[in-house]
Design a protein around this motif. Sequence first.
Motif, PDB file in Angstrom:
ATOM      1  N   LEU A  52      -1.490  -4.757   3.582  1.00  0.00           N
ATOM      2  CA  LEU A  52      -0.242  -5.426   3.958  1.00  0.00           C
ATOM      3  C   LEU A  52      -0.257  -6.797   3.310  1.00  0.00           C
ATOM      4  N   LEU A  53       0.688  -7.045   2.414  1.00  0.00           N
ATOM      5  CA  LEU A  53       0.765  -8.333   1.735  1.00  0.00           C
ATOM      6  C   LEU A  53       1.428  -9.362   2.645  1.00  0.00           C
ATOM      7  N   THR A  54       0.761 -10.478   2.862  1.00  0.00           N
ATOM      8  CA  THR A  54       1.321 -11.531   3.719  1.00  0.00           C
ATOM      9  C   THR A  54       1.783 -12.745   2.921  1.00  0.00           C
ATOM     10  N   LYS A  55       1.262 -12.888   1.707  1.00  0.00           N
ATOM     11  CA  LYS A  55       1.640 -14.036   0.882  1.00  0.00           C
ATOM     12  C   LYS A  55       1.433 -13.686  -0.577  1.00  0.00           C
ATOM     13  N   GLY A  56       2.389 -14.069  -1.440  1.00  0.00           N
ATOM     14  CA  GLY A  56       2.251 -13.851  -2.872  1.00  0.00           C
ATOM     15  C   GLY A  56       3.041 -12.664  -3.378  1.00  0.00           C
ATOM     16  N   ARG A  57       2.601 -12.082  -4.478  1.00  0.00           N
ATOM     17  CA  ARG A  57       3.267 -10.908  -5.049  1.00  0.00           C
ATOM     18  C   ARG A  57       2.218 -10.058  -5.766  1.00  0.00           C
ATOM     19  N   ILE A  58       2.282  -8.748  -5.554  1.00  0.00           N
ATOM     20  CA  ILE A  58       1.335  -7.803  -6.148  1.00  0.00           C
ATOM     21  C   ILE A  58       2.050  -6.936  -7.168  1.00  0.00           C
ATOM     22  N   LYS A  59       1.357  -6.641  -8.252  1.00  0.00           N
ATOM     23  CA  LYS A  59       1.889  -5.749  -9.284  1.00  0.00           C
ATOM     24  C   LYS A  59       1.059  -4.471  -9.282  1.00  0.00           C
ATOM     25  N   LEU A  60       1.738  -3.326  -9.176  1.00  0.00           N
ATOM     26  CA  LEU A  60       1.070  -2.027  -9.295  1.00  0.00           C
ATOM     27  C   LEU A  60       1.357  -1.484 -10.692  1.00  0.00           C
ATOM     28  N   TYR A  61       0.329  -1.067 -11.395  1.00  0.00           N
ATOM     29  CA  TYR A  61       0.554  -0.599 -12.768  1.00  0.00           C
ATOM     30  C   TYR A  61      -0.535   0.365 -13.214  1.00  0.00           C
ATOM     31  N   ASN A  62      -0.223   1.085 -14.291  1.00  0.00           N
ATOM     32  CA  ASN A  62      -1.177   1.950 -14.971  1.00  0.00           C
ATOM     33  C   ASN A  62      -1.392   1.427 -16.383  1.00  0.00           C
ATOM     34  N   VAL A  63      -2.471   1.852 -17.006  1.00  0.00           N
ATOM     35  CA  VAL A  63      -2.736   1.509 -18.403  1.00  0.00           C
ATOM     36  C   VAL A  63      -2.829   2.807 -19.189  1.00  0.00           C
ATOM     37  N   THR A  64      -2.044   2.894 -20.259  1.00  0.00           N
ATOM     38  CA  THR A  64      -2.016   4.115 -21.066  1.00  0.00           C
ATOM     39  C   THR A  64      -3.280   4.226 -21.923  1.00  0.00           C
ATOM     40  N   ALA A  65      -3.458   5.374 -22.540  1.00  0.00           N
ATOM     41  CA  ALA A  65      -4.639   5.621 -23.363  1.00  0.00           C
ATOM     42  C   ALA A  65      -4.754   4.628 -24.516  1.00  0.00           C
ATOM     43  N   ASP A  66      -3.594   4.127 -25.011  1.00  0.00           N
ATOM     44  CA  ASP A  66      -3.634   3.163 -26.119  1.00  0.00           C
ATOM     45  C   ASP A  66      -3.636   1.723 -25.628  1.00  0.00           C
ATOM     46  N   GLY A  67      -3.884   1.539 -24.320  1.00  0.00           N
ATOM     47  CA  GLY A  67      -4.058   0.186 -23.787  1.00  0.00           C
ATOM     48  C   GLY A  67      -2.801  -0.526 -23.336  1.00  0.00           C
ATOM     49  N   LYS A  68      -1.669   0.171 -23.324  1.00  0.00           N
ATOM     50  CA  LYS A  68      -0.429  -0.468 -22.897  1.00  0.00           C
ATOM     51  C   LYS A  68      -0.276  -0.396 -21.378  1.00  0.00           C
ATOM     52  N   ALA A  73       5.501  -0.902  -9.777  1.00  0.00           N
ATOM     53  CA  ALA A  73       6.229  -1.548  -8.674  1.00  0.00           C
ATOM     54  C   ALA A  73       5.730  -2.968  -8.470  1.00  0.00           C
ATOM     55  N   PHE A  74       6.591  -3.780  -7.858  1.00  0.00           N
ATOM     56  CA  PHE A  74       6.213  -5.111  -7.406  1.00  0.00           C
ATOM     57  C   PHE A  74       6.226  -5.093  -5.886  1.00  0.00           C
ATOM     58  N   ILE A  75       5.209  -5.662  -5.273  1.00  0.00           N
ATOM     59  CA  ILE A  75       5.084  -5.684  -3.817  1.00  0.00           C
ATOM     60  C   ILE A  75       5.313  -7.107  -3.321  1.00  0.00           C
ATOM     61  N   GLU A  76       6.169  -7.246  -2.302  1.00  0.00           N
ATOM     62  CA  GLU A  76       6.521  -8.550  -1.750  1.00  0.00           C
ATOM     63  C   GLU A  76       5.902  -8.726  -0.360  1.00  0.00           C
ATOM     64  N   PRO A  77       5.800  -9.972   0.122  1.00  0.00           N
ATOM     65  CA  PRO A  77       5.258 -10.215   1.466  1.00  0.00           C
ATOM     66  C   PRO A  77       5.962  -9.372   2.535  1.00  0.00           C
ATOM     67  N   GLY A  78       5.155  -8.781   3.406  1.00  0.00           N
ATOM     68  CA  GLY A  78       5.678  -7.916   4.451  1.00  0.00           C
ATOM     69  C   GLY A  78       5.636  -6.445   4.080  1.00  0.00           C
ATOM     70  N   GLU A  79       5.355  -6.156   2.801  1.00  0.00           N
ATOM     71  CA  GLU A  79       5.316  -4.763   2.351  1.00  0.00           C
ATOM     72  C   GLU A  79       3.888  -4.210   2.381  1.00  0.00           C
ATOM     73  N   VAL A  80       3.806  -2.928   2.625  1.00  0.00           N
ATOM     74  CA  VAL A  80       2.531  -2.214   2.629  1.00  0.00           C
ATOM     75  C   VAL A  80       2.367  -1.483   1.299  1.00  0.00           C
ATOM     76  N   PHE A  81       1.152  -1.423   0.785  1.00  0.00           N
ATOM     77  CA  PHE A  81       0.888  -0.650  -0.429  1.00  0.00           C
ATOM     78  C   PHE A  81      -0.484   0.020  -0.307  1.00  0.00           C
ATOM     79  N   GLY A  82      -0.759   0.935  -1.234  1.00  0.00           N
ATOM     80  CA  GLY A  82      -1.986   1.721  -1.149  1.00  0.00           C
ATOM     81  C   GLY A  82      -1.907   2.792  -0.076  1.00  0.00           C
ATOM     82  N   GLU A  83      -0.670   3.158   0.295  1.00  0.00           N
ATOM     83  CA  GLU A  83      -0.464   4.064   1.434  1.00  0.00           C
ATOM     84  C   GLU A  83      -0.823   5.515   1.141  1.00  0.00           C
TER      85      GLU A  83
END
Length: 244
Positions: A52-68, A73-83
């Motif tokens: 549960l994010l209480t402060k700040g901002r989290i970025k969820l991302y993947n990295v492709t085979a060529d490194g991109k 998603a962006f996670i904001e305070p009050g949001e749950v992630f890793g569910e």
Amino acid sequence: MDDKLWYLKRSDLFEQLSAEEITRIETRSRVQTFPRKGLVYLPSDSSDAVFLLTKGRIKLYNVTADGKETVLAFIEPGEVFGELSLLNPGQREEFAEAMVTCSIVMIPGEVIRELMETRPALTIQITKLMGLRRQRIERRLKSLLFRSNRERLIYLLLELAARYGERVEDGIALGIRLSHQELSSVIGSTRETVTVLLGELQLERSLIIKRRQIILTNLRQLASSLDEVPPEVETLMEENLADP
């Protein structure tokens, strides 16, 4: 009131729980701070907790085979992630990175699963959360597959306006500041291409950039250039927050 307890009570996910149940979560959780660019978790990490994010901002991302980098998603305070760990414990499938200094409540998955057994409403809320997040990701993937770089960028700007838009004198300011590199990571393009496209949109007077903040000056014109706009943008225009 303890910040951890306050955020648990304010979270949409836990709003139907009793004070006793909230306290049960609070006593078995811990708070951790992550610096900017700190990794909360990465692929192959065991998925044994919900966050549960209480402060700040989290970025969820993947990295492709060529490194991109591909932003999910962006996670904001009050949001749950890793569910996803609640229904499918195992290994994480993406990176979770702090975009700024973040404070996070780390909740053991076991605690939530225990409550899900006696609280059907909580299970429904978690399923809804997963569904909405997947819907956003699928919508973005559809945009990546069938749109040009320009259309992808406009779609993203409209999406950000719907979620982070703030009415200002010049139009709708995006309350989230993303670098050209971060924007390119979301739309699957390059920083150079995003820079050129933003310049074109400024020349067309569809937006302006002030102190790294993007302000959409003609929301309707941007929306009309797409065959489909994010549903939330239609609501934004119906509420007369966009230009007439």
